[in-house]
Design an enzyme around this catalytic site. Structure first.
Site, PDB file in Angstrom:
ATOM      1  CD1 TRP A   1     -72.673  86.152 -27.798  1.00  0.00           C
ATOM      2  CD2 TRP A   1     -70.908  87.491 -27.573  1.00  0.00           C
ATOM      3  NE1 TRP A   1     -72.036  85.810 -26.627  1.00  0.00           N
ATOM      4  CE2 TRP A   1     -70.944  86.627 -26.461  1.00  0.00           C
ATOM      5  CE3 TRP A   1     -69.873  88.422 -27.658  1.00  0.00           C
ATOM      6  CZ2 TRP A   1     -70.003  86.661 -25.437  1.00  0.00           C
ATOM      7  CZ3 TRP A   1     -68.933  88.458 -26.631  1.00  0.00           C
ATOM      8  CH2 TRP A   1     -69.005  87.590 -25.540  1.00  0.00           C
TER       9      TRP A   1
ATOM     10  NE  ARG B   1     -80.445  85.182 -41.276  1.00  0.00           N
ATOM     11  CZ  ARG B   1     -80.790  86.176 -42.090  1.00  0.00           C
ATOM     12  NH1 ARG B   1     -81.411  85.921 -43.239  1.00  0.00           N
ATOM     13  NH2 ARG B   1     -80.510  87.435 -41.779  1.00  0.00           N
TER      14      ARG B   1
ATOM     15  CE  LYS C   1     -77.602  92.038 -20.433  1.00  0.00           C
ATOM     16  NZ  LYS C   1     -76.887  92.642 -21.563  1.00  0.00           N
TER      17      LYS C   1
ATOM     18  CB  SER D   1     -75.214  99.357 -23.810  1.00  0.00           C
ATOM     19  OG  SER D   1     -76.539  98.911 -23.652  1.00  0.00           O
TER      20      SER D   1
ATOM     21  CB  VAL E   1     -80.529  92.365 -32.797  1.00  0.00           C
ATOM     22  CG1 VAL E   1     -81.713  92.016 -31.900  1.00  0.00           C
ATOM     23  CG2 VAL E   1     -80.744  91.809 -34.202  1.00  0.00           C
TER      24      VAL E   1
END
Length: 341
Positions: free
Chosen positions: A12, A32, A192, A255, A280
């Site tokens: 994202w 990171r 959701k 998804s 994740v």
């Protein structure tokens, strides 16, 4: 020209950096891991997340937290939900009253049951609460990165702050609406993911379109019940962060949470599925949070309870579906007495 620092170089954060840079914004992307930052600088590609995506050279990549913080007064927080507090605590010394914070990751913190903007508000004492918002909605990173038409919602307690977020992120390919119901937007956008796992399980056992439609509809009803119990505006759940996000997450091959549910339905353990996934799946930990929130507030969420039992109590998906289908008969618009008052 607006500037923004994005913390988190996952899918994202990476997609949003490309979107904002393409819109002419000054973008700093904090990563990171030094090896990820080095690879992006060298190849203009993120080696782990969206590796096909070309990252413009105008995106400034850094692993220096202080430098990233000082580059802009608008911070987009795109780190995984359960890591947000730790990252925010490292950033806290660099925050001040002029900083604006936008939660981009979706989830509810396990230990505190706080939403992402609430976590930020808890950590950043020097930042006024009305300068902390969220950008949520049906927006798979892959499609945003490709410039496909997408609509999301910018939420902040103050309409002026919501409008500022809208102005920074909105382009001809990403339409941004405003909402001041931050809690409702975050509950809808986070819960959701639990339903997406259920949708994947339904796909995996080939229950068909009828079951999927029932799942989405009744899933929305229980998310709305939880939101109302927490004080959210029920109308929010008819919007982009409610039914919009729920539909795309339950239906799309992009998804991760739907995919996880599909894999669980084959008999794999949760650990096996998670070990095989590079990215994740926020829905696993969000399931714990939503389940505990519902218990704490006395909200009945049968689908969430079923997903929790499948993931953490090793219950059979088929048996849990049977339990859902044989519950006592109810009115479609049934609400607990406490929510009718």
């Amino acid at each position: 020209m607006s500037s923004i620092t994005l913390f988190g170089a996952g899918s994202w954060g990476t997609a949003m950096s490309v979107h904002l840079a393409s819109a002419g914004r000054d973008v700093v992307l904090w990563a990171r891991r030094p090896e990820v930052a080095d690879e992006i600088r060298r190849t203009s590609h993120n080696p782990t997340y969206l590796p096909e995506l070309l990252i413009p050279s105008s995106v400034y990549i850094t692993t220096d937290l202080e430098k990233a913080a000082e580059a802009s007064d608008l911070w987009g927080m795109a780190v995984p939900s359960q890591q947000l507090r730790g990252r925010a605590e490292h950033l806290r010394p660099h925050a001040h009253s002029g900083v604006r914070l936008v939660a981009l990751s979706k989830g509810i913190e396990n230990e505190t049951l706080l939403t992402m903007s609430q976590v930020l508000d808890d950590v950043f004492e020097s930042v006024p609460s009305d300068q902390i918002g969220a950008l949520y909605g049906p927006s798979h990173a892959e499609e945003v990165a490709e410039g496909r038409p997408t609509a999301v919602v910018a939420a902040a307690p103050d309409e002026g702050e919501a409008r500022h977020i809208q102005k920074v992120f909105m382009t001809e390919r990403l339409r941004v609406y405003m909402n001041t119901d931050v809690l409702g937007v975050e509950i809808g956008g986070s819960a959701k993911n639990v339903l997406a796992i259920a949708a994947g399980i339904a796909d995996g056992v080939s229950y068909g379109d009828n079951a999927k439609a029932a799942l989405v509809t009744r899933g929305l009803a229980e998310i709305r019940r939880l939101g109302q119990a927490l004080g959210a505006d029920p109308q929010t759940f008819a919007g982009l962060a409610g039914i919009g996000d729920l539909v795309v997450t339950c239906m799309s091959p992009h998804s991760r949470n739907r995919y996880l549910g599909e894999q669980i339905s084959t008999g794999k353990s949760l650990d096996e599925v998670l070990n095989d996934m590079a990215m994740v799946a926020e829905g696993v930990r969000t399931t714990r949070s939503v389940y505990n929130l519902a218990k704490h507030h006395g909200v009945e969420m049968p689908i969430t309870e079923a997903v929790h039992a499948i993931l953490f109590d090793d219950k059979s998906p088929r048996k849990m579906v049977k339990r859902l289908m044989t519950r006592s008969a109810k009115h479609e618009n049934w609400l607990p007495t406490t929510l009718q008052q």
